[in-house]
Design a protein around this motif. Structure first.
Motif, mmCIF file in Angstrom:
data_model
loop_
_atom_site.group_PDB
_atom_site.id
_atom_site.type_symbol
_atom_site.label_atom_id
_atom_site.label_comp_id
_atom_site.label_asym_id
_atom_site.label_seq_id
_atom_site.Cartn_x
_atom_site.Cartn_y
_atom_site.Cartn_z
ATOM 1 N N GLY A 1 1.860 -2.980 13.749
ATOM 2 C CA GLY A 1 2.532 -2.675 12.492
ATOM 3 C C GLY A 1 3.045 -3.896 11.773
ATOM 4 N N ALA B 1 0.870 -1.179 0.000
ATOM 5 C CA ALA B 1 0.000 0.000 0.000
ATOM 6 C C ALA B 1 0.901 1.221 0.000
ATOM 7 N N GLY C 1 1.285 -6.094 10.159
ATOM 8 C CA GLY C 1 0.529 -6.380 8.936
ATOM 9 C C GLY C 1 -0.774 -7.132 9.173
ATOM 10 N N THR D 1 -3.697 -5.328 7.632
ATOM 11 C CA THR D 1 -3.542 -5.390 6.177
ATOM 12 C C THR D 1 -4.043 -6.736 5.656
HETATM 13 N N1 LIG Z 1 -2.904 2.171 3.457
HETATM 14 C C1 LIG Z 1 -1.619 2.144 3.871
HETATM 15 N N2 LIG Z 1 -0.704 2.899 3.255
HETATM 16 C C2 LIG Z 1 0.594 2.862 3.651
HETATM 17 N N3 LIG Z 1 1.035 2.124 4.661
HETATM 18 C C3 LIG Z 1 0.179 1.345 5.320
HETATM 19 C C4 LIG Z 1 -1.218 1.319 4.968
HETATM 20 N N4 LIG Z 1 -1.859 0.482 5.798
HETATM 21 C C5 LIG Z 1 -0.898 -0.008 6.638
HETATM 22 N N5 LIG Z 1 0.306 0.510 6.352
HETATM 23 C C6 LIG Z 1 1.571 0.205 7.036
HETATM 24 O O1 LIG Z 1 1.770 -1.173 6.986
HETATM 25 C C7 LIG Z 1 2.253 -1.663 8.218
HETATM 26 C C8 LIG Z 1 1.296 -2.692 8.772
HETATM 27 O O2 LIG Z 1 0.090 -2.062 9.184
HETATM 28 P P1 LIG Z 1 -1.151 -2.856 9.773
HETATM 29 O O3 LIG Z 1 -1.521 -3.932 8.820
HETATM 30 O O4 LIG Z 1 -2.191 -1.888 10.124
HETATM 31 O O5 LIG Z 1 -0.502 -3.495 11.074
HETATM 32 P P2 LIG Z 1 -1.173 -4.110 12.375
HETATM 33 O O6 LIG Z 1 -2.639 -4.248 12.145
HETATM 34 O O7 LIG Z 1 -0.491 -5.399 12.534
HETATM 35 O O8 LIG Z 1 -0.865 -3.187 13.490
HETATM 36 C C9 LIG Z 1 2.432 -0.472 9.115
HETATM 37 O O9 LIG Z 1 3.777 -0.048 9.046
HETATM 38 C C10 LIG Z 1 1.536 0.547 8.500
HETATM 39 O O10 LIG Z 1 2.004 1.846 8.733
#
Ligand SMILES: Nc1ncnc2c1ncn2[C@@H]1O[C@H](COP(=O)(O)OP(=O)(O)O)[C@@H](O)[C@H]1O
Ligand SMILES: [Mg+2]
Lengths: 436, 252
Positions: free
Chosen positions: B37, B11, B39, B42
């Motif tokens: 962070g 992303a 994933g 995600t």
């Molecule tokens: N839409 C996005 N655009 C850019 N970076 C993203 C986006 N969504 C998540 N990230 C990045 O991807 C990584 C994983 O995020 P996330 O999946 O929310 O982690 P978790 O849910 O395990 O805390 C983090 O470093 C976050 O900043």
């Protein structure tokens, strides 16, 4: 021949020899002279920068011929929000229709009169008040004053609260084609009085006509007036409306403008806060499609100290429509502790749609809280994904979110049946019928 | 039911998932744990079909079909449900309307008859009990002005109404006090059937005292670094994540 001298001719024909009381022809003559002097505004005029009235100026709208209508209560039922118990005054093509109206059993001593009645029954009231709030300075107000034929006068005496809303319904049909209508409203809420007024502009059958409306609203000390305007003119029509209020100490004036009609409309809502601690709320929604153009101008004059003003306007613009919002706020040097807040949010749906939003603050006092904010956007991606993740299809999601955007501002309508009716109109408009 | 193979996703130009493989069968409860962070969200959003994440490699099959080919609404209609970590507020759309619209779409997709508002109210009365919510929440706008706990309960309410085959709960426990946690967990347990599956994404072990997983996976820096049984969660509770990250040699 210029546009305004055409109106001078029409004026001579219409007013000359009219057997009215002295003051009225005088007022009207002064108004047509003022109109001749200023002419129609142009986009060089700061207040009309985003709205060209050329399509109005290049046509000649003759004052509508007043003649009895053949419309029945059934024909107009769809414009009355299902409220049989509201006071109802119906004008068809500018003419008051007693058979379609019903405002019997008014609360004690309150007066609701048509203009013609008021000329007979309370001429001194009219002579004293008419044109004092909305002087015929601006072109369209001058034109209204010069050509006004009928309208409504409402007087609510001291400490009387009118429980039942008063609905003034202006309907046009094919007879209004190429004509102009200049309805006029005068509301006087005396000290501590309360009233709710709805003014609806609607049409049956299509026509290119001009509605040029002026409302003057006196909100006395401690009084409250809720003033709803629903503009659903025919899509070929032109609509210009000016509402000018003055407010006394501790008063509340709430004006809501709902605008979905007309090819070109301009709605002015002005309030002068003359007494301390008064509160004004100016809210509105415009939902446009195709090549419609709707312009709202608000003007709050904080003259007295410790008054508050709240404005929330929202627009939904589809097709190649054009929305304009100009929120003017003036804070006088004496108006300390002014608390003003203004927001304008526009949702652009059509690729060719456009909005011009312009807050305009002139502040001459120092102990003042005045904020404004405007957003222009498309539908929220997060909300769209959230709805789709629940199985709701893309088109339906967009429709629902569009409806929701509009419905939020309708929450500010305190008159429940009106709110529900307008929600219904928007629902029908935005939500595809097969998907409910 | 769900088979993820070597999934990579990015992303905003950033690689977030770096090769995830995971199989979930009917009747199973999987927990996905891991530091902030790593994933987790995600992965959950990619399963639900969020268009903001680009799948750059790997496959996801759901009931034998290519999940990645489907729009988000189609996935939901086929029985996938994501309880959002951050439920979205939708001012102006009532919960009642929203829930019924979703319910009917999903019924339509299953070839069932749509229900009218009266019939739907009966459905709701029963489902509201599961999350200990009252009818007045139906008239409120979706999540608008809801407290954190109310939002999470509303997610479970939606899940109860839509009765998905595969539910992914993304940190539905975070920010909940112990009572709310119990309500949410009991809700999930009541909705459990032998023919559906649940993926519980959580940062803490706490929730797993209530929702007992069959499998626990640890996600770190876009990879599953360890899988095990429910005892793995307890070990993580005791020792934290660091030892695992070191052991896995996971680096950015
Ligand atoms: N839409 C996005 N655009 C850019 N970076 C993203 C986006 N969504 C998540 N990230 C990045 O991807 C990584 C994983 O995020 P996330 O999946 O929310 O982690 P978790 O849910 O395990 O805390 C983090 O470093 C976050 O900043
Ligand atoms: Mg997360």
């Amino acid at each position: 021949m210029t546009a305004h001298s055409k109106y001078r001719e029409l004026f001579e024909a219409a007013v000359h020899g009219a057997a009215a009381k002295d003051w009225l022809p005088k007022l009207k003559i002064a108004a047509i002279e003022q109109f001749e002097a200023v002419g129609f505004p142009t986009t060089r005029d700061e207040d009309w920068h985003f709205t060209s009235v050329t399509p109005i100026a290049e046509r000649t709208f003759r004052p509508v011929k007043l003649s009895a209508t053949t419309l029945t209560s059934n024909d107009i039922a769809r414009f009355t929000y299902g409220q049989d118990d509201w006071h109802l005054l119906v004008f068809v093509n500018g003419r008051y229709e007693p058979a379609l109206s019903n405002f019997a059993e008014l609360d004690a001593e309150a007066q609701v009169m048509t203009f013609s009645e008021a000329l007979k029954e309370a001429p001194e009231l009219l002579a004293e008040r008419l044109g004092t709030l909305a002087p015929a300075k601006q072109a369209f107000t001058a034109l209204n004053t010069a050509f006004m034929a009928d309208g409504v006068v409402i007087r609510v005496p001291k400490d009387i609260a009118l429980e039942t809303p008063i609905h003034i319904l202006y309907v046009t049909d094919a007879h209004a084609n190429n004509a102009s209508l200049h309805p006029r409203t005068l509301v006087i809420a005396e000290h501590g009085a309360q009233a709710t007024l709805i003014e609806t502009f609607a049409s049956i059958g299509s026509g290119t006509y001009l509605t040029n409306h002026v409302a003057e609203v006196v909100v006395g000390d401690n009084a409250r007036v809720d003033h709803y305007k629903v503009q659903r003119e025919d899509g070929n029509a032109f609509h210009v409306g000016t509402t000018q209020a003055t407010q006394g100490r501790d008063s509340i004036y709430h004006a809501f403008s709902f605008a979905t009609g007309a090819q070109l409309s301009r709605t002015n809502v002005y309030s002068r806060l003359l007494g301390s601690n008064a509160e004004v709320r100016l809210n509105g929604l415009y939902a446009l499609e195709e090549a419609q153009h709707a312009d709202h101008q608000t003007f709050v004059e904080h003259i007295a100290p410790a008054c508050s003003s709240r404005e929330v306007y929202k627009g939904i613009l589809d097709g190649t429509s054009h929305g304009v919002f100009n929120g003017k706020v003036y804070v006088d040097p004496q108006a300390q502790q002014t608390d003003g807040k203004q927001t304008n949010h526009t949702l652009l749906i059509g690729d060719g749609a456009r909005v011009d939003t312009k807050p305009q603050l002139e502040i001459f006092a120092d102990d003042v809280k005045c904020t404004h904010g405007a957003t222009v956007g498309r539908l929220d991606d997060m909300a769209q994904f959230y709805m789709k993740s629940r199985g709701i299809g893309a088109e339906r999601t967009r429709a629902l979110l569009t409806y929701a955007f509009a419905a939020e501002v309708l929450e500010l309508i305190e008159l429940e049946p009106l709110k529900v009716a307008l929600e219904g109109l928007l629902f029908e408009r935005f939500i595809p019928p097969d998907s409910v | 039911m769900l088979k993820i193979e070597n999934l990579t996703a990015s992303a905003g130009g950033k690689q977030i998932l770096k090769g995830i493989s995971l199989a979930v069968n009917a009747g199973e409860v999987h927990a996905i744990m891991g530091p902030n962070g790593s994933g987790k969200s995600t992965l959950a959003q990619v399963i639900a079909g969020h268009p903001g994440y680009e799948v750059t490699g790997g496959t996801v099959t759901y009931e034998g079909q290519d999940l990645l080919e489907m729009d988000a609404e189609v996935r939901a209609q086929k029985g996938i449900f994501l309880a959002f970590q951050y439920p979205v507020e939708i001012p102006g759309v009532s919960n009642a309307y929203f829930l019924r619209a979703a319910y009917n779409e999903i019924r339509k997709a299953r070839g069932e008859e749509e229900v009218d508002p009266m019939e739907f109210l009966d459905v709701m009365t029963e489902k509201l009990k599961i999350v200990e919510m009252t009818e007045d929440m139906l008239q409120r706008s979706v999540n608008a002005g809801f407290s954190g706990g109310e939002k999470k309960r509303n997610e479970i309410l939606q899940m109860a109404v839509l009765s998905p085959k595969l539910a992914v709960l993304d940190e539905t426990d975070s920010g909940l006090d112990i009572d709310a946690l119990r309500i949410v967990a009991e809700g999930v347990n009541k909705l459990k059937r032998p023919d559906n599956a649940t993926v519980v994404v959580t940062h803490y072990q706490r929730l797993l005292n209530y929702i007992v997983p069959d499998y626990v996976h640890v996600l770190a820096q876009g990879r599953i670094v360890r899988s095990g049984g429910k005892e793995l969660a307890l070990e993580l509770e005791e020792r934290g994540y660091d030892w695992l990250l070191e052991a896995a040699g996971a680096t950015a």
